[in-house]
Design a protein around this motif. Structure first.
Motif, short mmCIF file in Angstrom:
data_model
loop_
_atom_site.label_atom_id
_atom_site.label_comp_id
_atom_site.label_asym_id
_atom_site.label_seq_id
_atom_site.Cartn_x
_atom_site.Cartn_y
_atom_site.Cartn_z
N MET A 87 4.68 3.62 -4.76
CA MET A 87 5.54 3.71 -3.58
C MET A 87 4.67 3.82 -2.33
O MET A 87 3.57 4.38 -2.38
N ARG A 88 5.19 3.34 -1.20
CA ARG A 88 4.55 3.60 0.09
C ARG A 88 4.86 5.04 0.52
O ARG A 88 5.91 5.59 0.22
N THR A 89 3.94 5.61 1.28
CA THR A 89 4.09 6.99 1.73
C THR A 89 5.24 7.16 2.71
O THR A 89 5.75 8.27 2.89
N SER A 90 5.68 6.07 3.37
CA SER A 90 6.75 6.17 4.36
C SER A 90 8.02 6.77 3.75
O SER A 90 8.73 7.54 4.40
N ILE A 91 8.32 6.43 2.49
CA ILE A 91 9.49 7.00 1.82
C ILE A 91 9.23 8.46 1.45
O ILE A 91 10.10 9.33 1.60
N LEU A 92 8.03 8.74 0.99
CA LEU A 92 7.67 10.12 0.62
C LEU A 92 7.78 11.05 1.82
O LEU A 92 8.13 12.23 1.68
N MET A 93 7.51 10.53 3.02
CA MET A 93 7.56 11.36 4.22
C MET A 93 8.95 11.93 4.48
O MET A 93 9.09 13.00 5.06
N CYS A 100 18.64 8.47 7.38
CA CYS A 100 17.42 7.70 7.63
C CYS A 100 17.65 6.62 8.69
O CYS A 100 18.66 5.92 8.67
N THR A 101 16.72 6.48 9.61
CA THR A 101 16.80 5.45 10.64
C THR A 101 15.98 4.23 10.22
O THR A 101 15.07 4.35 9.40
N PRO A 102 16.27 3.05 10.77
CA PRO A 102 15.48 1.86 10.42
C PRO A 102 13.99 2.06 10.66
O PRO A 102 13.16 1.62 9.86
N GLY A 103 13.63 2.76 11.74
CA GLY A 103 12.22 2.97 12.04
C GLY A 103 11.50 3.83 11.02
O GLY A 103 10.30 3.66 10.78
N GLN A 104 12.23 4.77 10.39
CA GLN A 104 11.60 5.62 9.37
C GLN A 104 11.23 4.82 8.12
O GLN A 104 10.30 5.19 7.41
N ILE A 105 11.95 3.75 7.86
CA ILE A 105 11.62 2.90 6.72
C ILE A 105 10.39 2.06 7.02
O ILE A 105 9.64 1.68 6.13
N GLY A 106 10.19 1.77 8.31
CA GLY A 106 9.06 0.94 8.70
C GLY A 106 9.52 -0.46 9.09
O GLY A 106 10.70 -0.68 9.40
N LEU A 152 11.05 -6.10 -0.65
CA LEU A 152 11.10 -4.71 -1.11
C LEU A 152 9.75 -4.25 -1.65
O LEU A 152 9.37 -3.09 -1.50
N PHE A 153 9.00 -5.17 -2.26
CA PHE A 153 7.72 -4.78 -2.85
C PHE A 153 6.67 -4.48 -1.79
O PHE A 153 5.55 -4.10 -2.12
N ALA A 154 7.00 -4.62 -0.50
CA ALA A 154 6.11 -4.12 0.54
C ALA A 154 6.17 -2.59 0.59
O ALA A 154 5.27 -1.94 1.12
N VAL A 155 7.26 -2.03 0.05
CA VAL A 155 7.47 -0.58 0.07
C VAL A 155 7.27 0.03 -1.31
O VAL A 155 6.73 1.12 -1.44
N GLN A 156 7.72 -0.67 -2.36
CA GLN A 156 7.60 -0.12 -3.71
C GLN A 156 7.54 -1.26 -4.72
O GLN A 156 8.11 -2.32 -4.52
N SER A 157 6.84 -1.00 -5.82
CA SER A 157 6.73 -2.00 -6.88
C SER A 157 7.73 -1.69 -7.99
O SER A 157 8.45 -0.68 -7.94
N HIS A 158 7.79 -2.57 -9.00
CA HIS A 158 8.61 -2.35 -10.19
C HIS A 158 10.06 -2.03 -9.84
O HIS A 158 10.67 -1.12 -10.41
N SER A 159 10.61 -2.75 -8.89
CA SER A 159 12.00 -2.53 -8.49
C SER A 159 12.56 -3.83 -7.93
O SER A 159 11.82 -4.76 -7.61
N SER A 160 13.88 -3.89 -7.82
CA SER A 160 14.51 -5.09 -7.28
C SER A 160 15.79 -4.73 -6.55
O SER A 160 16.45 -3.72 -6.86
#
Length: 336
Positions: free
Chosen positions: A18-24, A87-93, A116-124
């Motif tokens: 996962m990207r850290t942006s979601i973890l934040m 969550c706002t659009p900017g928080q997602i990136g 989506l895989f710019a943010v997380q892998s193994h998902s759709s």
């Protein structure tokens, strides 16, 4: 601004990440509750300084475990759902900003699923529509014993919030489905979303009126859209973004299989083209959609069988067959 991780190919990572942006979102929620997130991060094997780099990555298993523990420590089993709605659009990136910038909701959802895989892998995340009903399906290609409830509720709530940002706060889905079982917060989620909620369903999905898909925004900025798409491609990795056409189609087929709709039409939509054009381009490459679908199913069957030890019927359903008999016939063909 921190440097972009240009050559990190998140989509092809063998370990779900996962990207850290979601973890934040979780880290900030813990701080707001007066807790020290650094201790919880360290206990879950995550570098406490990871929040300093919003483009870094964390293993998805650690993220999912952290999310569930954060909900427990916060005494709030609705944590994921509430974070998603707030969550706002900017928080997602850039992916969230691109969702708002595109001219139609259809293009916004397709782009979100495609990137989506710019943010997380193994998902759709896929979009389907039939009989005036549209559905957005979210799925994770991770072991069944991983705790996914908080992440799934965050993702569906986040999507509902993004759509409301476009269409207005009064917009309501027709129905929302979750694969997990209900708990004490089910009634609250129903009230907040404003539509029927069903649990223990085959897919995590949002159903809504198809008419909203093609309502156009009165003003769009093509230059902004190009900048955001370039930024997303930077996050994916230039090597991956420029990969051959066949590899791109294979990835789209895999995502559609995991979402439960591996049809030619759904794959074509994910690639922003028509079924006829996709077939023509594949013929030019010397292959067919049917052949590529068969190859993708075989690869997924091998992966799921070795990793999750699924029975025949469950495995067949996971890779898009109607029953185990169809899978058995395919296996005989694969062995030839």
């Amino acid at each position: 601004m921190p440097p972009l991780t240009k050559y990190f190919e998140i989509a092809s990572s063998p370990v779900p990440v996962m990207r850290t942006s979601i973890l934040m979102l979780i880290i900030n929620a813990l701080r707001d509750a007066g807790m020290n997130p650094r201790e919880l991060l360290a206990r879950n094997g995550i570098d406490p300084d990871i929040e300093k780099e919003s483009y870094s990555v964390v293993e998805m298993e650690r993220y999912l475990n952290l999310f569930e523990k954060a909900a427990t420590l916060n005494d709030n089993k609705a944590l994921g759902f509430e974070l998603g709605l707030a969550c706002t659009p900017g928080q997602i990136g850039p992916l969230g900003l691109l969702f708002q910038a595109l001219p139609t909701l259809r293009k916004a959802v397709l782009a979100f699923g495609n990137y989506l895989f710019a943010v997380q892998s193994h998902s759709s995340l896929t979009l389907n529509s039939d009989n005036d009903i549209a559905e957005i399906i979210y799925s994770l290609d991770v072991p069944q014993n991983w705790p996914c409830q908080q992440d799934v509720e965050l993702t569906l709530a986040l999507l509902i919030n993004l759509i409301r940002e476009r269409l207005g706060s009064q917009w309501l889905p027709i129905q929302v489905d979750f694969m997990h079982a209900p708990d004490k917060k089910a009634a609250m989620i129903r009230r907040r979303i404003g539509c029927p909620i069903f649990y223990r369903q085959p897919h995590n999905r949002i159903l809504f009126d198809e008419q909203y898909l093609d309502d156009r925004r009165t003003m769009t900025d093509p230059d902004l859209i190009r900048i955001l798409e370039r930024h997303v491609c930077d996050l994916i990795g230039e090597e991956y973004a420029a990969q051959p056409f066949i590899s791109t189609v294979m990835l789209a087929i895999r995502r559609c299989i995991l979402a439960g709709n591996p049809s030619l039409a759904s794959v074509a939509r994910a690639l922003y083209t028509s079924p006829r054009t996709l077939q023509r381009l594949l013929a030019r490459e010397g292959t067919t959609f049917r052949s590529m679908l068969d190859t993708s199913r075989k690869e997924l069957a091998d992966t799921f069988e070795q990793r999750d030890q699924l029975n025949r019927d469950t495995l067949a359903y996971r890779i898009g067959y109607s029953d185990g008999t169809s899978l058995s016939r395919s296996r005989k063909r694969w062995k030839k």
